[in-house]
Design a protein around this motif. Structure first.
Motif, mmCIF file in Angstrom:
data_model
loop_
_atom_site.group_PDB
_atom_site.id
_atom_site.type_symbol
_atom_site.label_atom_id
_atom_site.label_comp_id
_atom_site.label_asym_id
_atom_site.label_seq_id
_atom_site.Cartn_x
_atom_site.Cartn_y
_atom_site.Cartn_z
ATOM 1 N N SER A 71 6.153 0.572 -10.648
ATOM 2 C CA SER A 71 6.476 -0.206 -9.456
ATOM 3 C C SER A 71 6.782 0.696 -8.273
ATOM 4 C CB SER A 71 7.675 -1.122 -9.746
ATOM 5 O OG SER A 71 8.028 -1.874 -8.612
ATOM 6 N N SER A 101 4.682 0.848 -4.811
ATOM 7 C CA SER A 101 5.347 0.586 -3.534
ATOM 8 C C SER A 101 5.136 1.733 -2.555
ATOM 9 C CB SER A 101 6.853 0.360 -3.748
ATOM 10 O OG SER A 101 7.097 -0.875 -4.375
ATOM 11 N N GLN A 127 8.391 -3.961 1.498
ATOM 12 C CA GLN A 127 8.413 -2.867 0.526
ATOM 13 C C GLN A 127 9.683 -2.029 0.652
ATOM 14 O OE1 GLN A 127 6.229 -2.452 -1.927
ATOM 15 N NE2 GLN A 127 5.063 -4.225 -1.216
ATOM 16 N N GLN A 165 11.044 -4.350 -1.843
ATOM 17 C CA GLN A 165 10.753 -4.245 -3.275
ATOM 18 C C GLN A 165 11.150 -2.883 -3.822
ATOM 19 O OE1 GLN A 165 6.889 -5.660 -4.489
ATOM 20 N NE2 GLN A 165 6.814 -4.271 -6.228
ATOM 21 N N LEU A 166 10.886 -1.821 -3.063
ATOM 22 C CA LEU A 166 11.224 -0.472 -3.529
ATOM 23 C C LEU A 166 12.732 -0.312 -3.658
ATOM 24 C CD1 LEU A 166 10.406 2.392 -4.275
ATOM 25 C CD2 LEU A 166 10.349 2.952 -1.835
#
Length: 651
Positions: free
Chosen positions: A161, A165, A211, A277-278
């Protein structure tokens, strides 16, 4: 007539621009990131006639883009938080489901293992019962390693992930920089900007912000600068600063984010990467996932270490001393890749004390003289003086065996419990080697004339020290004249404890007798209760290991004994604590995620109220501009007719 014709023409052109802009709004109403546009008209310079000024028509002053920077930044913040929480929740819910499952969780396996110990205790001489105990131990070890493997899969998922990202972030940053260049080249007039390109860039920033949370500042010529964290740059003008992924200096399996500079990867602290998300993925890893692995490892290491310690205090079916029941748990030691090539220091760390063990990781640094061990959870420091002495130093339940010579600046990472669950294995395969019996037994000869009885006897960890194990029978004799017991092994002190008060009798001296007192020497503990007669004997013997389950009873008692966390928690409670932590965190993130969804909806509604396309409003604008177009055309038609009249008069 030419002036009237010209006025009509300007109105016609303005209405045409209005129709085109309205049509553009309608056709892009469903395009993500599109901001509605509107034609701003102004009057052209009038002409002086001596009696007043006559207007010359209209002009399009600007194609205005409806955009509110404040509302847009509110939306960016809400979306970054939403993406972070969604990422966190999506992953922690997997741990929650795993630990809470009554079929694959640890609790049933723990209960099954200690049930096996109880069954073996009920028939200590039965190979079948002992084999069943080994089978339940294998099941427990497999459950630990299975849970550890699943958590490691989530760690691998974090790696994938994070990599994805970072690739997305770099792609967005490059495209934003390219758009900055295009926008700047088309923005020679600061009042005239390429609106559609601005929308495209804002949409890319919006996607980038999902992100990682970004900060946007205005540059020259309508360019934007984009950064994250505490000012780490992503886009500066028309230049993109690419992020990179690498592996931790002290853990080659742990991915980190940074910048790739010539000849070196510059790692960024995880705490500067927030939102998106990161940020959510890293927060999940550094918080919930690492804590879950460390806590599970603490339970595994605590069980293995404490069970081994008690097992070694027994003897097996052949009368031999018990060994390790489970394999020793080795702490993970990571060597910093930046350590000097001159360093020959080698650190081996092993868990030896279940009660002192924590779930923290430790930084070990050489200060030029000694090793400084820093507990990362609270910053508490301990010192290992070099060269180390015997026995090896023990810090928070971990024994450090150190060889070699360090160099200035040497750094190590020690993770005592992180890999402990994955190491959980049963060390013995022969059921006869399960040490259920105590290593000693006691007896009172039938020839005694007094009324004293003797306890079965037990041993503690001191019994394992060199020279303390019984070399042969110990025969004690009571002397009524002096009220003492004699015959203790030469060279060993004797301690007598009465109501919590201990008295030390040096080796070779008579020991005063007190009924019911606990008597200990060399790790052997027993008591004599009642009144013995003169010259009564009390014997302490080596156990044969057959038909005895006294050590097995102590092994079974470990199930409910508070061992972990400094003697505050047993194994089941420790696992319940882990399950509760994950469950509460999952619920907390779920509630926060729901609130974040609401915040995004509200921020989006506010932003769209300014920038969004209202099709009903645009339909009205179409009619308005159509009428304006027709009216301007009528002006031009009238001017033409008047001009024709003048021409006919002249003819």
């Amino acid at each position: 007539m030419s002036s009237l014709l010209s006025i009509g023409k300007t109105g016609l052109m303005a209405a045409q621009a209005g129709l085109a802009t309205t049509g553009h709004n309608i056709t892009n109403a469903n395009v993500p990131g599109y901001n509605r546009q509107v034609v701003i008209q102004g009057t052209t310079a009038p002409v002086s006639t001596g009696v007043g000024f006559i207007g010359t028509g209209t002009e399009v002053a600007q194609i205005k883009r409806y955009y509110d920077d404040f509302l847009n930044k509110q939306l960016l913040g809400a979306q970054a938080n939403q993406a972070s929480l969604d990422s966190f929740y999506g992953q922690i819910s997997q741990i929650d489901n795993l630990l809470a499952d009554t079929t694959v969780g640890l609790s049933p396996a723990l209960q099954g293992f200690f049930d096996g110990v109880q069954q073996a205790n009920s028939s200590p001489s039965s190979n079948a019962a002992r084999s069943a105990m080994l089978s339940s131990a294998e099941t427990l070890a497999a459950r630990f390693t299975g849970l550890s493997s699943r958590l490691q899969e989530l760690q691998d998922g974090v790696t994938s992930s994070v990599t994805a990202s970072v690739n997305q972030i770099n792609s967005y940053a490059t495209r934003i920089a390219d758009l900055n260049q295009q926008i700047a080249s088309l923005s020679l007039d600061p009042n005239i900007a390429p609106n559609d390109l601005l929308d495209q860039r804002d949409q890319l920033i919006n996607e980038l912000n999902k992100q990682v949370k970004v900060n946007v500042t205005q540059g020259d010529n309508h360019m934007l600068n984009v950064s994250f964290g505490t000012g780490q740059p992503l886009v500066v003008g028309n230049l993109a600063q690419s992020l990179a992924t690498g592996f931790s200096d002290t853990d080659p399996g742990r991915i980190v984010v940074g910048y790739q500079t010539p000849g070196r990867f510059a790692e960024l602290p995880d705490n500067v990467i927030t939102g998106g998300q990161l940020g959510g993925t890293l927060q999940f890893r550094n918080g919930a996932l690492d804590q879950a692995q460390n806590k599970l490892g603490q339970i595994a290491a605590g069980l293995a270490t404490s069970f081994n310690a008690q097992h070694k205090l027994g003897v097996d079916l052949n009368g031999a001393p018990g060994g390790n029941f489970f394999n020793d748990i080795q702490a993970y030691v990571g060597y910093d890749r930046d350590n000097s090539s001159l360093s020959t220091l080698d650190i081996q760390a092993k868990v030896v004390d279940a009660g002192a063990l924590t779930t923290s990781d430790y930084d070990v640094n050489f200060n030029g003289t000694d090793l400084i061990v820093t507990r990362k959870s609270d910053g508490f420091q301990s010192t290992i003086t070099l060269p180390t002495s015997t026995p090896a130093p023990v810090i928070d339940g971990v024994e450090y065996n150190i060889t070699g010579t360090p160099a200035d600046g040497d750094h190590f990472l020690v993770r005592p419990t992180y890999t402990a669950a994955s190491q959980m294995q049963v060390a013995i395969t022969d059921p006869q080697k399960i040490a259920l019996a105590a290593p000693i037994s006691t007896s009172v000869p039938s020839t005694n004339t007094g009324k004293a009885t003797m306890s079965p006897g037990a041993v503690d960890s001191n019994y394992l020290l060199p020279g303390n194990a019984l070399a042969g029978p110990v025969n004690l004799t009571y002397d009524a004249a002096t009220n003492t017991l004699n015959g203790f092994p030469a060279g060993q002190d004797v301690t007598v404890t009465v109501n919590g008060t201990s008295t030390l009798y040096p080796a070779g001296t008579p020991v005063t007798f007190t009924s019911g007192a606990n008597i200990s020497f060399g790790g052997v503990n027993f008591s004599v209760t009642g009144q013995p007669a003169d010259q009564d004997k009390f014997n302490i013997l080596n156990s044969s290991g057959v038909g005895d389950n006294r050590n097995g009873v102590l092994l079974a008692g470990l199930q409910n004994k508070n061992i972990l966390d400094g003697g505050k928690t047993n194994y089941q409670a420790g696992y319940a604590s882990l399950t509760n932590f994950v469950g509460n965190k999952t619920r907390e993130v779920q509630i926060a995620s729901t609130a974040a969804d609401t915040a995004v909806a509200q921020a989006s509604a506010a932003q769209q109220s300014v920038s969004g396309v209202n099709l009903d409003e645009e339909a009205a604008n179409l009619i308005r501009y159509q009428q304006a177009y027709q009216a301007a055309g009528k002006v031009m038609q009238t001017a033409t007719q008047l001009f024709d009249v003048l021409l006919s008069i002249g003819a």
